[in-house]
Design a protein around this motif. Structure first.
Motif, PDB file in Angstrom:
ATOM      1  N   GLY A   1       0.827  -1.203   0.000  1.00 19.73           N
ATOM      2  CA  GLY A   1       0.000   0.000   0.000  1.00 19.73           C
ATOM      3  C   GLY A   1       0.860   1.251   0.000  1.00 19.73           C
ATOM      4  O   GLY A   1       0.579   2.221  -0.709  1.00 19.73           O
ATOM      5  N   ILE A   2       1.942   1.201   0.791  1.00 17.41           N
ATOM      6  CA  ILE A   2       2.826   2.366   0.863  1.00 17.41           C
ATOM      7  C   ILE A   2       3.458   2.624  -0.491  1.00 17.41           C
ATOM      8  O   ILE A   2       3.560   3.751  -0.954  1.00 17.41           O
ATOM      9  CB  ILE A   2       3.921   2.126   1.926  1.00 17.41           C
ATOM     10  N   GLU A   3       3.831   1.532  -1.143  1.00 24.93           N
ATOM     11  CA  GLU A   3       4.477   1.628  -2.452  1.00 24.93           C
ATOM     12  C   GLU A   3       3.638   2.448  -3.426  1.00 24.93           C
ATOM     13  O   GLU A   3       4.149   3.250  -4.189  1.00 24.93           O
ATOM     14  CB  GLU A   3       4.640   0.202  -2.963  1.00 24.93           C
ATOM     15  N   LYS A   4       2.327   2.222  -3.370  1.00 23.44           N
ATOM     16  CA  LYS A   4       1.478   2.851  -4.383  1.00 23.44           C
ATOM     17  C   LYS A   4       0.534   3.868  -3.787  1.00 23.44           C
ATOM     18  O   LYS A   4      -0.496   4.177  -4.357  1.00 23.44           O
ATOM     19  CB  LYS A   4       0.631   1.773  -5.089  1.00 23.44           C
ATOM     20  N   ILE A   5       0.902   4.385  -2.639  1.00 27.60           N
ATOM     21  CA  ILE A   5      -0.066   5.176  -1.886  1.00 27.60           C
ATOM     22  C   ILE A   5      -0.586   6.394  -2.652  1.00 27.60           C
ATOM     23  O   ILE A   5      -1.740   6.778  -2.516  1.00 27.60           O
ATOM     24  CB  ILE A   5       0.534   5.571  -0.519  1.00 27.60           C
ATOM     25  N   LEU A   6       0.260   6.936  -3.481  1.00 29.03           N
ATOM     26  CA  LEU A   6      -0.166   8.168  -4.158  1.00 29.03           C
ATOM     27  C   LEU A   6      -0.803   7.910  -5.514  1.00 29.03           C
ATOM     28  O   LEU A   6      -1.520   8.754  -6.029  1.00 29.03           O
ATOM     29  CB  LEU A   6       1.029   9.113  -4.312  1.00 29.03           C
TER      30      LEU A   6
ATOM     31  N   ARG B   1     -23.281  -2.342   5.416  1.00 27.89           N
ATOM     32  CA  ARG B   1     -23.322  -1.057   4.730  1.00 27.89           C
ATOM     33  C   ARG B   1     -22.348  -0.081   5.397  1.00 27.89           C
ATOM     34  O   ARG B   1     -21.577   0.614   4.738  1.00 27.89           O
ATOM     35  CB  ARG B   1     -24.741  -0.504   4.821  1.00 27.89           C
ATOM     36  N   PHE B   2     -22.364  -0.126   6.718  1.00 27.79           N
ATOM     37  CA  PHE B   2     -21.494   0.764   7.478  1.00 27.79           C
ATOM     38  C   PHE B   2     -20.026   0.393   7.284  1.00 27.79           C
ATOM     39  O   PHE B   2     -19.184   1.237   6.997  1.00 27.79           O
ATOM     40  CB  PHE B   2     -21.887   0.684   8.957  1.00 27.79           C
ATOM     41  N   PHE B   3     -19.745  -0.913   7.393  1.00 30.70           N
ATOM     42  CA  PHE B   3     -18.355  -1.355   7.268  1.00 30.70           C
ATOM     43  C   PHE B   3     -17.807  -1.059   5.877  1.00 30.70           C
ATOM     44  O   PHE B   3     -16.671  -0.628   5.718  1.00 30.70           O
ATOM     45  CB  PHE B   3     -18.246  -2.859   7.536  1.00 30.70           C
ATOM     46  N   ALA B   4     -18.650  -1.355   4.858  1.00 32.58           N
ATOM     47  CA  ALA B   4     -18.171  -1.217   3.488  1.00 32.58           C
ATOM     48  C   ALA B   4     -17.751   0.216   3.200  1.00 32.58           C
ATOM     49  O   ALA B   4     -16.915   0.480   2.344  1.00 32.58           O
ATOM     50  CB  ALA B   4     -19.256  -1.657   2.514  1.00 32.58           C
ATOM     51  N   ARG B   5     -18.334   1.148   3.924  1.00 37.96           N
ATOM     52  CA  ARG B   5     -17.989   2.536   3.717  1.00 37.96           C
ATOM     53  C   ARG B   5     -16.539   2.815   4.101  1.00 37.96           C
ATOM     54  O   ARG B   5     -15.915   3.744   3.632  1.00 37.96           O
ATOM     55  CB  ARG B   5     -18.915   3.400   4.565  1.00 37.96           C
ATOM     56  N   LEU B   6     -16.014   1.970   5.016  1.00 36.83           N
ATOM     57  CA  LEU B   6     -14.653   2.195   5.504  1.00 36.83           C
ATOM     58  C   LEU B   6     -13.622   2.211   4.384  1.00 36.83           C
ATOM     59  O   LEU B   6     -12.619   2.910   4.475  1.00 36.83           O
ATOM     60  CB  LEU B   6     -14.269   1.109   6.520  1.00 36.83           C
ATOM     61  N   ILE B   7     -13.858   1.412   3.321  1.00 37.57           N
ATOM     62  CA  ILE B   7     -12.810   1.373   2.290  1.00 37.57           C
ATOM     63  C   ILE B   7     -12.750   2.666   1.508  1.00 37.57           C
ATOM     64  O   ILE B   7     -11.794   2.903   0.795  1.00 37.57           O
ATOM     65  CB  ILE B   7     -12.971   0.248   1.254  1.00 37.57           C
ATOM     66  N   ASN B   8     -13.770   3.474   1.602  1.00 39.69           N
ATOM     67  CA  ASN B   8     -13.695   4.727   0.863  1.00 39.69           C
ATOM     68  C   ASN B   8     -12.838   5.764   1.577  1.00 39.69           C
ATOM     69  O   ASN B   8     -12.618   6.850   1.081  1.00 39.69           O
ATOM     70  CB  ASN B   8     -15.100   5.282   0.621  1.00 39.69           C
ATOM     71  N   ILE B   9     -12.315   5.383   2.754  1.00 37.09           N
ATOM     72  CA  ILE B   9     -11.390   6.272   3.451  1.00 37.09           C
ATOM     73  C   ILE B   9     -10.112   6.388   2.628  1.00 37.09           C
ATOM     74  O   ILE B   9      -9.661   5.417   2.022  1.00 37.09           O
ATOM     75  CB  ILE B   9     -11.038   5.707   4.847  1.00 37.09           C
ATOM     76  N   ASP B  10      -9.555   7.577   2.612  1.00 37.78           N
ATOM     77  CA  ASP B  10      -8.317   7.835   1.875  1.00 37.78           C
ATOM     78  C   ASP B  10      -7.236   6.846   2.307  1.00 37.78           C
ATOM     79  O   ASP B  10      -7.010   6.639   3.492  1.00 37.78           O
ATOM     80  CB  ASP B  10      -7.856   9.276   2.190  1.00 37.78           C
TER      81      ASP B  10
END
Lengths: 508, 325
Positions: free
Chosen positions: A222-227, A378-387
């Protein structure tokens, strides 16, 4: 099976809203604990035991049962959403669940996982309620040779979870088989490869490896491609799969549930193995094995119904024989003992007032899980939209905490970091992580029971073939290894032209 | 402004420091005590520890919290107690394995590294056969084993365990060749005997209670000086015809790090004695078949020294003695 007692059991749990509340608390806590990488249902149950002291024993126990149920399901949430299994039980779900997430179908994967978990869990709980004495007999048939053959059969699954290269999968598997060699050997009494370290005497345990393999390696990537990583748009509308979709996975769910119950009932094999075996068998017998791993519903439904069904199975030998079916039931057994209900053949006779509410709670917990799961998805799935720039460091922190918390050990934090670095490079060169995990789970079982059997037979290897159950597993194992090899290979050859394009898409 | 905050901080810190030392000098314990259990949650030792401190609040005025620090065959948890701050707030459960670590060359730990508090329980081994086994008594079994060397298989909890050593010492005394099948803990060993995969399982007596009551096993002997209250028809090893003056016991005890101030150690000793005498704990131990035996710090030390002397020849006979001087 006494219907009156079962009805009374249901009555005891359902008529008192406080009991229902405790099931609800247990399930919810279980889902959270299960979803956090490194925190397992085992640990959750152990942490809650002191809180059950002040309660009516039944109330305490139904809460722990709820936690057990929720914990197994919860593992898949982090598998699907961040590609890190919350517990080993969720590792097989990662293969297709995370792939679905990458395709933007995280919501649907979560919905499928809840339904499959509920389905499997309910079958497991029903079988446990109605067939405990019969299943206990099966558990007794398993001696060292049978355990060896079962584990051998389980290792055959490596072929199907290897991904694109079976050879690389086998190399990963052998690496995994070598790790559990470290530590005290209960058969010879010798410390192996410990270099005088007290910490290594206990061996390398599963949770730090799990976190290293999937957690840290995921963080490093994730760090590798973070940007540059494009944000994934997650479809949250179609949470519940269509009826027609459920129909297509129904037979897979039934089969996986039965596998799960069986594997649970065999003492010493738990939800993680159940999930992998269910996944492997679903893929092997599928008409389109090449699609597994690319994000299909069957790949989520199989392991999720398998591991939740396993819970019911694992309760059977614990309640009837006093032999825990897996790690969580071992802790539950302690909880029962502390409340002065020692599990074993006399429990059903001495304390029906506890056994039947346990059955009832196990069945109820599945339904509570279904509602909490669907509500929470529904609530959990929203977590992946975090930056990602925020999410990745948080996951890193969770990995550190998770690897520490199992044994309050900084040594384990170090182990998981080392494994994480190895896993990062393995991933880079296309060596899959799942075979390592499967091999670590099954390695000690294969090794110890091979040696134990040979001690019993005075070194004669025919012991594995003269005992019917053992022979059956060896032959089924060989059959599965051969057929999955050819089927997977054929499917991959068919795939070959398009696969290079897909690989490119994935590496972006 | 900065000065003021600095001054304030110093005042606060000094007062916290003072109150801390005052509080500690006047009253121990003033916060929860940690009880380190070196074995996994849900196991036998864990269950006993948790029950022992269930009513700790009543006896100590504070809670005693169980923390499971597992790994290294118990050595990690037991070792962590010896290196913990000797302020009396960390106490550990020590078990049978402590007598083995040095002699088996596993870890540089022994009872000498602790301020011993008390013994909790001790029990001898017991051998069980399946209910439908052709062996009715220990004599049957030993005679058969003498006539057929290497045919009898005996499951036990793992190399170096009390079950292993008890069986080895019996074999040594009677000069019989029994095939040892080490399992990873007692639960799989006792299941194997019920399933007919080994001839006999050696466990501690309390570990077969449920199977015995469910009439799934016959217990051939109990290695102790008198019969067990929950197993009235099970002979002691002497009654079974094979007297043994040097019984190796499985035991559980409590220890604190070396260097705990004497007054605090006394509080711990008194408090745990009250927990031990608590009727709830005693009833549970009685029901589980656990022989609770109180030995104070001094007698515990003598007991553990004796145990080490018994382990040495037993370990040597099974080739596990790797004592480092």
């Amino acid at each position: 099976m006494d219907w009156n007692l079962l009805l009374l059991g249901f009555g005891k749990v359902m008529l008192n809203p406080v009991n229902l509340l405790f099931v609800f608390i247990g399930v919810t806590a279980g889902i959270i604990v299960g979803a956090l990488p490194g925190l397992t249902a085992t640990m959750g149950v152990a942490l809650l035991i002191p809180f059950t002291f002040g309660l009516d024993p039944v109330q305490g126990l139904v809460m722990l049962i709820g936690l057990f149920t929720g914990g197994i399901y919860g593992a898949c949430i982090s598998s699907i959403l961040i590609g890190i299994p919350g517990t080993p039980a969720g590792a097989a779900t990662l293969l297709d669940g995370y792939a679905m997430n990458k395709k933007g179908q995280a919501g649907k994967a979560m919905g499928m996982a809840v339904i499959a978990s509920w389905f499997g869990g309910t079958i497991g709980a029903l079988i446990m309620t109605f067939a405990s004495p019969q299943i206990a007999k099966v558990a007794l048939e398993f001696g060292p040779p049978e355990f060896f053959s079962l584990a051998f059969f389980g290792l055959g699954i490596i072929i199907t979870v290897s991904g694109r290269s079976i050879l690389k999968g086998l190399i990963s598997g052998i690496f995994g088989l070598m790790l559990p060699l470290i530590g005290f050997d209960p058969i010879s009494g010798a410390p192996r490869l410990t270099f005088g370290s007290m910490e290594l005497l206990g061996g390398i345990t599963l949770i730090p490896v799990l976190i290293g393999l999937f957690g840290y390696s995921q963080v490093f990537q994730g760090i590798e491609k973070i940007l540059v990583l494009p944000a994934i748009k997650t479809e949250l509308k179609n949470l519940i799969p269509k009826l027609s979709e459920i129909k297509t996975v129904l037979s897979t769910m039934v089969k996986s549930s039965l596998f799960g119950v069986f594997i649970g009932a065999v003492p010493g094999t738990g939800t993680d193995i159940a999930a992998f075996v269910s996944y492997g068998e679903a893929k092997r017998s599928s008409k389109h094995p090449e699609k597994f791993g690319t994000g299909i519903l069957e790949g989520v439904a199989a392991p999720e119904s398998g591991n939740n069904a396993c819970a019911g199975g694992a309760m059977v030998p614990m309640l009837t024989l006093g032999v825990p079916g897996d790690a969580v039931t071992a802790v539950l057994m302690g909880a029962l003992t502390i409340h002065n209900f020692q599990p074993g053949p006399m429990l059903f006779k001495d304390h029906p007032e506890v056994v039947y509410p346990i059955f009832a709670a196990m069945i109820l917990a599945q339904f509570v899980m279904l509602f909490v799961g669907l509500g929470g998805a529904r609530f959990f799935a929203r977590l992946i939209n975090i930056d990602r720039r925020i999410l990745t460091p948080i996951i890193f922190l969770l990995c550190v905490v998770g690897s520490y918390a199992m044994r309050f050990s900084f040594f384990d934090v170090g182990i998981s970091l080392v494994i994480g670095i190895i896993a990062y490079f393995m991933n880079y060169y296309g060596y899959p992580g799942s075979p390592v995990l499967l091999a670590i789970i099954l390695g000690p079982m294969v090794e110890q029971n091979l040696r134990r059997s040979l001690v019993i037979s005075h070194g004669d290897p025919t012991i594995f073939f003269t005992r019917p159950i053992s022979a059956a597993f060896i032959f089924i194992g060989i059959f599965i290894i051969i057929t999955s090899y050819y089927r997977v290979k054929k499917a991959m050859d068919r795939e070959a032209p398009s696969s290079s394009a897909q690989e490119k898409a994935e590496s972006n | 402004m900065v000065k003021k905050i600095g001054l304030l901080a110093i005042v606060v810190m000094v007062s916290i420091g003072l109150s801390g030392t005052y509080g500690a000098a006047q009253q121990f314990p003033s916060k929860d005590i940690t009880l380190v259990v070196p074995w996994a949650a849900g196991g036998g030792t864990d269950t006993i520890a948790r029950t022992l401190v269930k009513n700790a609040k009543k006896h100590f005025g504070v809670n005693v919290n169980v923390v499971n620090r597992t790994g290294g065959l118990g050595a990690v948890g037991m070792g962590s107690v010896t290196t913990a701050a000797p302020d009396g707030y960390t106490v550990g459960v020590i078990t049978f394995h402590l007598s083995n670590y040095r002699m088996m060359g596993l870890a540089p730990l022994s009872y000498r590294d602790y301020s011993l508090i008390q013994l909790i329980n001790r029990e001898g081994a017991a051998a069980s056969v399946a209910a439908n086994s052709k062996f009715q008594t220990l004599k049957d079994l030993i005679e058969f084993a003498k006539a057929n060397p290497g045919v009898v298989t005996a499951g036990h909890a793992g190399a170096g365990s009390v079950q292993h050593l008890s069986l080895a010492s019996l074999g040594l005394r009677e000069k019989v060749k029994i095939v040892h099948v080490p399992f990873d803990g007692s639960a799989p060993a006792r299941t194997a005997v019920v399933g007919g995969h080994v001839t006999v399982a050696v466990t501690t007596i309390s570990e077969v209670l449920q199977l015995y009551r469910g009439k799934m096993v016959k217990v051939l002997y109990h290695e102790d000086t008198k019969r067990h209250w929950l197993y009235p028809d099970v002979p002691t090893i002497a009654e079974a015809g094979f007297p043994n003056a040097k019984i190796i016991y499985d035991w559980r005890a409590l220890g604190a790090p070396k260097g705990v101030p004497a007054d605090r150690l006394k509080v711990l000793i008194d408090g745990f004695k009250k927990c031990f005498d608590d009727p709830e704990f005693q009833k549970m131990a009685y029901d589980l078949g656990l022989a609770t035996v109180y030995l104070d710090s001094k007698s515990l030390e003598t007991f553990l020294a004796e145990m080490e002397e018994l382990h040495r020849p037993a370990l040597e006979s099974v080739g596990l003695l790797k004592e480092t001087k």
